[in-house]
Scaffold this motif. Structure first.
Motif, PDB file in Angstrom:
ATOM      1  N   PRO A 138      38.021  40.270  50.479  1.00 33.53           N
ATOM      2  CA  PRO A 138      38.990  39.328  49.503  1.00 33.53           C
ATOM      3  C   PRO A 138      38.293  37.825  48.825  1.00 33.53           C
ATOM      4  O   PRO A 138      37.673  37.548  49.463  1.00 33.53           O
ATOM      5  N   HIS A 139      38.656  38.025  47.648  1.00 38.65           N
ATOM      6  CA  HIS A 139      38.189  36.957  46.635  1.00 38.65           C
ATOM      7  C   HIS A 139      39.170  36.975  45.289  1.00 38.65           C
ATOM      8  O   HIS A 139      39.782  37.807  45.189  1.00 38.65           O
ATOM      9  N   LEU A 140      38.843  35.850  44.715  1.00 37.78           N
ATOM     10  CA  LEU A 140      39.505  35.739  43.355  1.00 37.78           C
ATOM     11  C   LEU A 140      38.515  36.073  42.502  1.00 37.78           C
ATOM     12  O   LEU A 140      37.499  35.024  42.199  1.00 37.78           O
ATOM     13  N   HIS A 141      38.542  37.027  41.345  1.00 37.63           N
ATOM     14  CA  HIS A 141      37.747  36.798  40.273  1.00 37.63           C
ATOM     15  C   HIS A 141      38.615  36.297  39.186  1.00 37.63           C
ATOM     16  O   HIS A 141      39.507  36.684  39.015  1.00 37.63           O
ATOM     17  N   PHE A 142      37.978  35.060  38.764  1.00 39.27           N
ATOM     18  CA  PHE A 142      38.795  34.576  37.681  1.00 39.27           C
ATOM     19  C   PHE A 142      37.793  34.228  36.351  1.00 39.27           C
ATOM     20  O   PHE A 142      36.520  34.165  36.239  1.00 39.27           O
TER      21      PHE A 142
ATOM     22  N   GLN B 111      23.850  39.869  35.933  1.00 40.28           N
ATOM     23  CA  GLN B 111      23.761  41.182  35.569  1.00 40.28           C
ATOM     24  C   GLN B 111      23.776  42.032  36.801  1.00 40.28           C
ATOM     25  O   GLN B 111      22.850  41.914  37.529  1.00 40.28           O
ATOM     26  N   ARG B 112      24.794  42.827  36.935  1.00 41.76           N
ATOM     27  CA  ARG B 112      24.965  43.364  38.093  1.00 41.76           C
ATOM     28  C   ARG B 112      24.630  44.936  38.190  1.00 41.76           C
ATOM     29  O   ARG B 112      24.585  45.480  37.019  1.00 41.76           O
ATOM     30  N   PHE B 113      24.284  45.367  39.370  1.00 41.75           N
ATOM     31  CA  PHE B 113      23.396  46.596  39.405  1.00 41.75           C
ATOM     32  C   PHE B 113      24.305  47.210  40.745  1.00 41.75           C
ATOM     33  O   PHE B 113      24.125  46.848  41.793  1.00 41.75           O
TER      34      PHE B 113
ATOM     35  N   ILE C 132      33.936  34.581  37.196  1.00 44.50           N
ATOM     36  CA  ILE C 132      33.478  33.809  38.436  1.00 44.50           C
ATOM     37  C   ILE C 132      34.271  34.478  39.717  1.00 44.50           C
ATOM     38  O   ILE C 132      35.244  34.824  39.650  1.00 44.50           O
ATOM     39  N   ASP C 133      33.542  34.412  40.671  1.00 38.97           N
ATOM     40  CA  ASP C 133      34.305  35.081  42.009  1.00 38.97           C
ATOM     41  C   ASP C 133      34.286  33.966  42.902  1.00 38.97           C
ATOM     42  O   ASP C 133      33.442  33.121  43.155  1.00 38.97           O
ATOM     43  N   LEU C 134      35.664  33.478  43.208  1.00 35.40           N
ATOM     44  CA  LEU C 134      35.999  32.440  44.096  1.00 35.40           C
ATOM     45  C   LEU C 134      36.337  32.871  45.363  1.00 35.40           C
ATOM     46  O   LEU C 134      37.004  33.900  45.698  1.00 35.40           O
TER      47      LEU C 134
ATOM     48  N   PRO D 148      27.420  42.523  32.244  1.00 38.35           N
ATOM     49  CA  PRO D 148      27.231  41.238  33.061  1.00 38.35           C
ATOM     50  C   PRO D 148      28.597  40.897  33.735  1.00 38.35           C
ATOM     51  O   PRO D 148      29.710  41.183  33.085  1.00 38.35           O
ATOM     52  N   HIS D 149      28.571  39.983  34.754  1.00 41.03           N
ATOM     53  CA  HIS D 149      30.031  39.470  35.525  1.00 41.03           C
ATOM     54  C   HIS D 149      30.570  38.520  34.530  1.00 41.03           C
ATOM     55  O   HIS D 149      30.141  37.624  33.816  1.00 41.03           O
ATOM     56  N   SER D 150      31.840  39.025  34.116  1.00 48.11           N
ATOM     57  CA  SER D 150      32.610  38.300  32.844  1.00 48.11           C
ATOM     58  C   SER D 150      33.465  37.271  33.612  1.00 48.11           C
ATOM     59  O   SER D 150      34.019  36.613  32.732  1.00 48.11           O
TER      60      SER D 150
HETATM   61 ZN   LIG Z   1      34.055  39.045  39.605  1.00 44.51          ZN
END
Ligand SMILES: [Zn+2]
Length: 285
Positions: free
Chosen positions: A262-266, A173-175, A187-189, A183-185
């Protein structure tokens, strides 16, 4: 004596013939909120089968594999699923009638954590122009989600799109600057800019354009209700309508859209529900 032998032979013959409606489902011992799991349906003939759970259902193909008829489905539970048990049914329609088999499994409840982030004000307080753009993009994604391929193109082991570790897990749950968000839908890699991103399964590219929040984005339809998402890319290497193979490089890691680096949201969506992709990866770490 002869009669007894005949009876015995009859009994042996009968037990060798599969019982009518030999419909069976293999399930894990339990389910979890925010996750998807594999259901295998065994039938005694090739027939359309519908797998149902909660208010969801998906039609699957039961085909002859290794001398038996079987098909698979991914069953998903939302992050906020609160019930203690889940009933899953398989409904088979044959010329002789409808067969149904149902099983109920317990649901374990994972508590997802909170994360507080500071981001540039322009991404929290949106202009009307930005907001209109976001709503239009969201509508396009929603209508795409309603016209997915019926045929399954994925297999049970999904490929991790980049090797990097997780910097933000699913369901957090992000603020942003103290204000609660969805909520984060996914994952961040972790990945350096330019790291090649691979398709997690076979499928068809449905959306491949820049978005306000998610930057350069790709949505792949893998059939039978499964969609994967790749956000914030620096480069997109596929076009909308293109068929891709599992492991094919589809783009490169970047920092486009609402990001701090930089990152990948998957993300993985199963029957309209965002789920944690990690348990479905062949390579979990
Ligand atoms: Zn993300």
């Amino acid at each position: 004596m002869i009669r007894r032998v005949v009876l015995l032979i009859c009994f042996v013959l009968l037990s060798a013939v599969p019982a009518l409606g030999a419909l069976r489902i293999d399930l894990p011992e339990s389910a979890m909120n925010g996750r998807a799991f594999l259901v295998t349906v065994h039938a005694d003939a090739q027939a359309p089968v519908k797998v149902t759970w909660g208010d969801k259902n998906i039609s699957i193909s039961v085909v002859k594999t290794d001398n038996e008829y079987k098909g698979v489905a991914l069953v998903s539970l939302p992050r906020d699923f609160a019930k203690k048990t889940l009933q899953i049914s398989a409904v088979e329609e044959t010329p002789a009638g409808v067969n149904t088999v149902s099983r109920t499994i317990p649901v374990e409840h994972k508590k997802y954590r909170e994360q507080h982030l500071k981001v540039d004000r322009k991404y929290v307080e949106l202009s009307k122009k930005s907001l209109d753009r976001h709503y239009a993009e969201r509508a396009t994604v929603r209508s795409m989600m309603e016209s997915l391929a019926a045929e399954r193109m994925w297999d049970a082991d999904f490929l991790r799109p980049i090797p990097g570790g997780i910097s933000s897990e699913f369901g957090v749950q992000r603020f942003f600057n103290g204000k609660p968000r969805q909520p984060h839908s996914g994952i961040d890699l972790r990945g350096k800019k330019g790291t090649p991103i691979k398709a997690c399964a076979d499928g068809m590219v449905r959306i491949a354009i820049p978005h306000f929040f998610s930057g350069q984005s790709i949505y792949i339809d893998h059939g039978q209700g499964v969609v994967s998402m790749y956000f914030h890319m620096s480069k997109v290497l596929v076009r909308e309508g293109e068929t891709v193979k599992k492991g094919q490089v589809i783009g490169k890691v970047g920092a486009t859209g609402r990001v701090t680096g930089p990152h990948l949201h998957f993300g993985l969506n199963v029957s309209g529900v965002a789920v944690d992709p990690i348990p479905l990866f062949s390579e979990k770490k």
